[in-house]
Design an enzyme around this catalytic site. Structure first.
Site, short mmCIF file in Angstrom:
data_model
loop_
_atom_site.label_atom_id
_atom_site.label_comp_id
_atom_site.label_asym_id
_atom_site.label_seq_id
_atom_site.Cartn_x
_atom_site.Cartn_y
_atom_site.Cartn_z
N CYS A 169 0.81 -1.22 0.00
CA CYS A 169 0.00 0.00 0.00
C CYS A 169 0.85 1.27 0.00
CB CYS A 169 -0.92 0.02 1.21
SG CYS A 169 -2.02 -1.38 1.23
N HIS A 217 -3.74 6.98 3.96
CA HIS A 217 -4.02 5.75 3.21
C HIS A 217 -5.47 5.34 3.49
CE1 HIS A 217 -3.95 1.84 1.57
NE2 HIS A 217 -3.78 1.19 2.70
N ASN A 270 -10.15 -0.37 0.08
CA ASN A 270 -8.70 -0.20 0.12
C ASN A 270 -8.13 -0.63 -1.23
OD1 ASN A 270 -5.96 -0.43 0.54
ND2 ASN A 270 -6.13 -1.50 2.50
N1 ACO Z 1 -18.95 -9.78 8.25
C1 ACO Z 1 -19.48 -10.19 9.43
N2 ACO Z 1 -18.72 -10.63 10.44
C2 ACO Z 1 -17.40 -10.66 10.26
C3 ACO Z 1 -16.78 -10.24 9.09
C4 ACO Z 1 -17.62 -9.78 8.06
N3 ACO Z 1 -17.14 -9.34 6.87
N4 ACO Z 1 -15.46 -10.37 9.21
C5 ACO Z 1 -15.21 -10.85 10.44
N5 ACO Z 1 -16.39 -11.04 11.07
C6 ACO Z 1 -16.62 -11.54 12.42
C7 ACO Z 1 -15.49 -12.39 12.93
O1 ACO Z 1 -15.61 -13.72 12.43
C8 ACO Z 1 -15.67 -12.27 14.40
O2 ACO Z 1 -16.70 -13.16 14.77
P1 ACO Z 1 -16.57 -14.01 16.16
O3 ACO Z 1 -16.49 -12.96 17.23
O4 ACO Z 1 -17.81 -14.80 16.14
O5 ACO Z 1 -15.31 -14.79 16.00
C9 ACO Z 1 -16.22 -10.86 14.58
O6 ACO Z 1 -16.70 -10.46 13.32
C10 ACO Z 1 -15.18 -9.89 15.06
O7 ACO Z 1 -14.02 -10.08 14.28
P2 ACO Z 1 -12.76 -9.20 14.51
O8 ACO Z 1 -11.69 -9.66 13.58
O9 ACO Z 1 -12.47 -9.12 15.96
O10 ACO Z 1 -13.31 -7.79 14.01
P3 ACO Z 1 -12.61 -6.40 14.13
O11 ACO Z 1 -13.48 -5.50 14.91
O12 ACO Z 1 -11.17 -6.50 14.49
O13 ACO Z 1 -12.67 -5.90 12.63
C11 ACO Z 1 -11.29 -5.66 10.68
C12 ACO Z 1 -12.00 -6.63 11.61
C13 ACO Z 1 -12.32 -4.76 10.02
C14 ACO Z 1 -10.58 -6.48 9.61
C15 ACO Z 1 -10.29 -4.82 11.52
O14 ACO Z 1 -9.48 -5.66 12.29
C16 ACO Z 1 -9.45 -3.95 10.66
O15 ACO Z 1 -9.93 -2.99 10.09
N6 ACO Z 1 -8.14 -4.24 10.57
C17 ACO Z 1 -7.24 -3.50 9.70
C18 ACO Z 1 -7.28 -4.17 8.39
C19 ACO Z 1 -6.76 -3.29 7.32
O16 ACO Z 1 -7.24 -2.19 7.11
N7 ACO Z 1 -5.78 -3.81 6.60
C20 ACO Z 1 -5.19 -3.16 5.54
C21 ACO Z 1 -4.26 -2.08 6.04
S1 ACO Z 1 -2.72 -2.26 5.44
C22 ACO Z 1 -2.91 -2.27 3.86
O17 ACO Z 1 -3.62 -1.46 3.33
C23 ACO Z 1 -2.25 -3.31 3.08
#
Ligand code: ACO
Length: 327
Positions: free
Chosen positions: A113, A254, A284
């Site tokens: 990224c 970003h 993204n």
């Molecule tokens: N829809 C519904 N539920 C979902 C989804 C979805 N798309 N994805 C995950 N869940 C569920 C999980 O299975 C979990 O369920 P469980 O509690 O029954 O196990 C629950 O939601 C919570 O999951 P978490 O992973 O704890 O959710 P979190 O609040 O951390 O959000 C997310 C996940 C959005 C991916 C967050 O961690 C995030 O934004 N991380 C940064 C990711 C990112 O932006 N990466 C790129 C940056 S670097 C680059 O650009 C290369």
């Protein structure tokens, strides 16, 4: 020594829109979860046969038009991509062929990224020292081809697109790249990777079965690192330029996730009205995220003559950084 001027910007996204509603028919998810966790409403997806160099071709043409630069004036093309069109040769070669930029030397960089900001920094060195006169820096990504459509925690986050800028030398102080600041930490590579498909970790039936040929991410850890790293890169850029947050007119972070963006804003006490956000429309787009946002901010009149623009980037590697522009 010369200064590096942003002569023109351009961007292009594929026509096909994939909404959160569309995704809820592919994986077990819904609009409420995606929007509340990420700020994303929809993203773009390439059509059958549409490639990364096609997207780059369109964004480059717009940037070259804005920069009044013809293809044969380009001395160098840097393509930032983590989704190369072929393993060999570089996507930059395919773009050069499409543009007919016959006088340019061309190559790809893969800094995920952060690729566009790294590309700006590389181009800056050639221009300031007057080794090159016109450099095209492009970020182009076809993320939808490397996502695991069974993994709801990653496939909802990314989209396809391209952005570009033409850089050249100037003695004036308009649209000048003031500084770039680059950082990396390879010890955290495993938090965001495509485990298989390189020469060290080849594609095997088992690897395919595990989905190791596609993006794998530890979301929570990436979130934490992204906020920490982009905040500190902004602080370093401001400190080195002897500026403070109120001096900045537009902040272009970003576009990974609006929660990451607002967490940075909170930490730095950045007024939300100064932040440019388009992650809701495109998700993204990785290496294309910053140049698309920069181009949209310019074309929408959000960036005006005299403005100071702060850019922050973060991605797999991890690699992150910042840039300051005096518009
Ligand atoms: N829809 C519904 N539920 C979902 C989804 C979805 N798309 N994805 C995950 N869940 C569920 C999980 O299975 C979990 O369920 P469980 O509690 O029954 O196990 C629950 O939601 C919570 O999951 P978490 O992973 O704890 O959710 P979190 O609040 O951390 O959000 C997310 C996940 C959005 C991916 C967050 O961690 C995030 O934004 N991380 C940064 C990711 C990112 O932006 N990466 C790129 C940056 S670097 C680059 O650009 C290369």
């Amino acid at each position: 020594m010369k200064k590096t001027k942003i002569l023109g910007t351009g961007s292009y996204v594929p026509k096909k829109v994939l909404t959160n509603e569309d995704l809820s028919r592919i994986v077990d998810t819904d609009n409420e979860w995606i929007y509340s966790r990420t700020g994303i409403k929809e993203r773009r997806m390439v059509a059958e046969g549409e490639t990364g160099s096609d997207l780059a071709y369109h964004s480059s043409l717009k940037a070259m038009e804005a920069a009044h630069t013809a293809a044969d004036q380009l001395d160098m093309i840097i393509v930032a991509t983590l989704t190369p069109e072929k393993r060999l040769p570089a996507t930059a070669c395919l773009l050069q062929d499409k543009l007919k930029a016959k006088n340019a030397c061309v190559y790809d960089i893969n800094v995920a990224c952060s690729g566009f900001v790294y590309g700006l920094s590389i181009a800056d060195q050639y221009i300031k020292t007057e080794s090159m006169n016109r450099i095209l820096v492009v970020g182009t990504e076809v993320m939808t081809k490397i996502l695991n459509w069974k993994d709801r925690s990653t496939c909802v986050l990314f989209g396809d697109g391209s952005g570009a800028a033409v850089l050249g030398p100037t003695d004036q102080s308009e649209r000048v790249l003031l500084s770039t600041h680059l950082f990396s930490n390879g010890s955290l590579y495993h938090l965001l990777e495509i485990p298989a498909g390189g020469t060290g970790t080849e594609w095997t039936p088992d690897a395919f079965e595990r989905g190791d040929h596609l993006v794998k991410m530890k979301g929570k850890e990436v979130f934490r690192e992204a906020v920490e790293s982009m905040s500190s890169a902004c602080e370093i850029a401001l400190q080195k330029a002897n500026l403070t947050i109120p001096d900045i007119d537009v902040f272009i972070p970003h576009q990974a996730n609006s929660r990451i963006i607002y967490a940075i804003a909170k930490r730095l006490h950045f007024p939300e009205e100064k932040i440019f956000i388009n992650v809701d429309k495109y998700g993204n787009t990785s290496g294309a995220s910053i140049p698309i946002a920069l181009d949209e901010a310019v074309r929408q009149g959000k960036i005006k003559s005299g403005h100071k623009v702060l850019i922050a980037t973060f991605g797999a590697g991890f690699a992150w950084g910042s840039a300051l522009i005096q518009w």
